[in-house]
Design a protein around this motif. Sequence first.
Motif, PDB file in Angstrom:
ATOM      1  N   ALA A  16     -40.899  40.638  50.129  1.00  0.00           N
ATOM      2  CA  ALA A  16     -41.381  41.122  48.834  1.00  0.00           C
ATOM      3  C   ALA A  16     -42.539  42.096  49.004  1.00  0.00           C
ATOM      4  N   VAL A  17     -43.461  41.803  49.921  1.00  0.00           N
ATOM      5  CA  VAL A  17     -44.600  42.682  50.181  1.00  0.00           C
ATOM      6  C   VAL A  17     -44.123  44.027  50.731  1.00  0.00           C
ATOM      7  N   ILE A  18     -43.196  43.960  51.678  1.00  0.00           N
ATOM      8  CA  ILE A  18     -42.666  45.175  52.291  1.00  0.00           C
ATOM      9  C   ILE A  18     -41.937  46.026  51.261  1.00  0.00           C
ATOM     10  N   ALA A  19     -41.112  45.403  50.438  1.00  0.00           N
ATOM     11  CA  ALA A  19     -40.356  46.132  49.419  1.00  0.00           C
ATOM     12  C   ALA A  19     -41.288  46.754  48.389  1.00  0.00           C
ATOM     13  N   ALA A  20     -42.340  46.035  48.010  1.00  0.00           N
ATOM     14  CA  ALA A  20     -43.296  46.580  47.048  1.00  0.00           C
ATOM     15  C   ALA A  20     -44.002  47.809  47.613  1.00  0.00           C
ATOM     16  N   SER A  21     -44.358  47.756  48.886  1.00  0.00           N
ATOM     17  CA  SER A  21     -44.981  48.907  49.532  1.00  0.00           C
ATOM     18  C   SER A  21     -44.024  50.094  49.558  1.00  0.00           C
ATOM     19  N   ALA A  22     -42.764  49.815  49.865  1.00  0.00           N
ATOM     20  CA  ALA A  22     -41.757  50.890  49.886  1.00  0.00           C
ATOM     21  C   ALA A  22     -41.607  51.525  48.509  1.00  0.00           C
ATOM     22  N   ARG A  23     -41.577  50.705  47.484  1.00  0.00           N
ATOM     23  CA  ARG A  23     -41.422  51.229  46.118  1.00  0.00           C
ATOM     24  C   ARG A  23     -42.623  52.058  45.683  1.00  0.00           C
ATOM     25  N   SER A  24     -43.798  51.772  46.237  1.00  0.00           N
ATOM     26  CA  SER A  24     -45.008  52.478  45.815  1.00  0.00           C
ATOM     27  C   SER A  24     -44.982  53.956  46.159  1.00  0.00           C
ATOM     28  N   ALA A  28     -38.815  59.235  42.366  1.00  0.00           N
ATOM     29  CA  ALA A  28     -38.068  58.859  41.169  1.00  0.00           C
ATOM     30  C   ALA A  28     -36.582  58.963  41.482  1.00  0.00           C
ATOM     31  N   GLY A  29     -35.841  57.937  41.145  1.00  0.00           N
ATOM     32  CA  GLY A  29     -34.406  57.935  41.441  1.00  0.00           C
ATOM     33  C   GLY A  29     -34.050  57.245  42.735  1.00  0.00           C
ATOM     34  N   THR A  30     -35.068  56.848  43.535  1.00  0.00           N
ATOM     35  CA  THR A  30     -34.806  56.090  44.757  1.00  0.00           C
ATOM     36  C   THR A  30     -34.921  54.604  44.466  1.00  0.00           C
ATOM     37  N   GLU A  31     -33.864  53.885  44.746  1.00  0.00           N
ATOM     38  CA  GLU A  31     -33.846  52.436  44.547  1.00  0.00           C
ATOM     39  C   GLU A  31     -34.107  51.743  45.885  1.00  0.00           C
ATOM     40  N   ILE A  32     -35.070  50.843  45.902  1.00  0.00           N
ATOM     41  CA  ILE A  32     -35.407  50.085  47.104  1.00  0.00           C
ATOM     42  C   ILE A  32     -34.828  48.678  46.996  1.00  0.00           C
ATOM     43  N   ILE A  33     -34.008  48.314  47.965  1.00  0.00           N
ATOM     44  CA  ILE A  33     -33.433  46.964  48.034  1.00  0.00           C
ATOM     45  C   ILE A  33     -34.023  46.264  49.245  1.00  0.00           C
ATOM     46  N   GLY A  34     -34.816  45.213  49.010  1.00  0.00           N
ATOM     47  CA  GLY A  34     -35.367  44.447  50.114  1.00  0.00           C
ATOM     48  C   GLY A  34     -34.396  43.368  50.563  1.00  0.00           C
ATOM     49  N   LEU A  35     -34.138  43.312  51.861  1.00  0.00           N
ATOM     50  CA  LEU A  35     -33.209  42.322  52.414  1.00  0.00           C
ATOM     51  C   LEU A  35     -33.929  41.411  53.397  1.00  0.00           C
ATOM     52  N   THR A  36     -33.544  40.133  53.377  1.00  0.00           N
ATOM     53  CA  THR A  36     -34.080  39.137  54.301  1.00  0.00           C
ATOM     54  C   THR A  36     -32.935  38.562  55.124  1.00  0.00           C
ATOM     55  N   PRO A  37     -33.060  38.507  56.443  1.00  0.00           N
ATOM     56  CA  PRO A  37     -31.994  37.917  57.271  1.00  0.00           C
ATOM     57  C   PRO A  37     -31.713  36.465  56.870  1.00  0.00           C
ATOM     58  N   THR A  38     -30.485  36.053  57.076  1.00  0.00           N
ATOM     59  CA  THR A  38     -30.094  34.684  56.725  1.00  0.00           C
ATOM     60  C   THR A  38     -30.346  33.698  57.863  1.00  0.00           C
ATOM     61  N   PHE A  39     -30.732  34.204  59.027  1.00  0.00           N
ATOM     62  CA  PHE A  39     -31.082  33.326  60.147  1.00  0.00           C
ATOM     63  C   PHE A  39     -32.122  34.046  60.996  1.00  0.00           C
ATOM     64  N   GLY A  40     -32.793  33.268  61.844  1.00  0.00           N
ATOM     65  CA  GLY A  40     -33.809  33.850  62.706  1.00  0.00           C
ATOM     66  C   GLY A  40     -35.148  33.159  62.536  1.00  0.00           C
ATOM     67  N   ALA A  41     -36.197  33.784  63.082  1.00  0.00           N
ATOM     68  CA  ALA A  41     -37.537  33.207  63.067  1.00  0.00           C
ATOM     69  C   ALA A  41     -38.276  33.572  61.780  1.00  0.00           C
ATOM     70  N   GLU A  42     -39.196  32.691  61.375  1.00  0.00           N
ATOM     71  CA  GLU A  42     -40.001  32.969  60.188  1.00  0.00           C
ATOM     72  C   GLU A  42     -40.977  34.114  60.425  1.00  0.00           C
ATOM     73  N   SER A  43     -41.315  34.338  61.679  1.00  0.00           N
ATOM     74  CA  SER A  43     -42.109  35.504  62.071  1.00  0.00           C
ATOM     75  C   SER A  43     -41.665  35.915  63.465  1.00  0.00           C
ATOM     76  N   VAL A  44     -41.561  37.216  63.700  1.00  0.00           N
ATOM     77  CA  VAL A  44     -41.039  37.714  64.982  1.00  0.00           C
ATOM     78  C   VAL A  44     -42.213  38.136  65.855  1.00  0.00           C
ATOM     79  N   GLU A  45     -42.406  37.409  66.965  1.00  0.00           N
ATOM     80  CA  GLU A  45     -43.571  37.642  67.818  1.00  0.00           C
ATOM     81  C   GLU A  45     -43.223  37.455  69.290  1.00  0.00           C
ATOM     82  N   GLY A  46     -42.171  38.119  69.741  1.00  0.00           N
ATOM     83  CA  GLY A  46     -41.787  38.011  71.138  1.00  0.00           C
ATOM     84  C   GLY A  46     -40.369  38.490  71.344  1.00  0.00           C
ATOM     85  N   ASN A  47     -39.961  38.589  72.585  1.00  0.00           N
ATOM     86  CA  ASN A  47     -38.662  39.155  72.914  1.00  0.00           C
ATOM     87  C   ASN A  47     -37.497  38.321  72.401  1.00  0.00           C
ATOM     88  N   PHE A  48     -37.541  37.003  72.595  1.00  0.00           N
ATOM     89  CA  PHE A  48     -36.438  36.162  72.130  1.00  0.00           C
ATOM     90  C   PHE A  48     -36.241  36.325  70.633  1.00  0.00           C
TER      91      PHE A  48
END
Length: 240
Positions: A16-24, A28-48
């Motif tokens: 939501a934060v990222i999408a709001a920044s993108a929309r800012s 005019a006429g650009t629609e921003i769709i924020g997507l969240t992966p359905t699996f993975g880590a809650e935060s990405v902080e490493g190679n795995f």
Amino acid sequence: MRLLVVNVNTTTAMTAVIAASARSVAAAGTEIIGLTPTFGAESVEGNFESYLAAVAVMNVVVTYPGPFDAVIQAGFGEHGREGLQELLEVPVVDITEAAGYLASLIGHRYSVVTTLDRTVPLIEDRLTLAGLATRCASVRSSGLSVLQLEQEPDTAVKAIVHEAELAVREDHAEVICLGCGGMAGLDDAVRKATGVPVVDGVTAAVKLAESLVGLGLSTSKVRTYAAPRQKRLTGWPLSP
């Protein structure tokens, strides 16, 4: 014009934060769709977690049900942009590269301020792969985790500003890049403290994506990013 802005982790509040920044900054006429992966880590902080996120991002994009004109991968230093470029006919913009490209246009050298120290090598590798490393004065760690950016905003701002000031004073950076999608919206505070331009990768990627679409340009499919060869892929896509 519709842009898919894809978070690399599964934390919807950060999407939501990222999408709001993108929309800012979207035109005019650009629609921003924020997507969240359905699996993975809650935060990405490493190679795995980054390689896992690459698959998750590709999955959520290829299973998106509607049309779109470009994709923005909103992970700083993460893997996967090249896979998306093979899969898609539309432009794909990575926020790491977007920040570096724009910073190189407005200063001789730039520095990146990111989260944990363990993510520094990933960012350095991504900048090297993109041909942007020679213009990078430093990649500095604020010592914060990705989730702390949301949970401890005051602490986050102080730590990021401190490292940005050191980058300008000690590393001779002339531009600061915010090295995490979750830092969206912190550019004003860093700019006021350092007196130098500050580039947020999310907003930079939006304007680059809009430009590519407007110019009718997309990824070359001749060689490196040609569509994957047709073959049986067991279990792909993962989402219904």
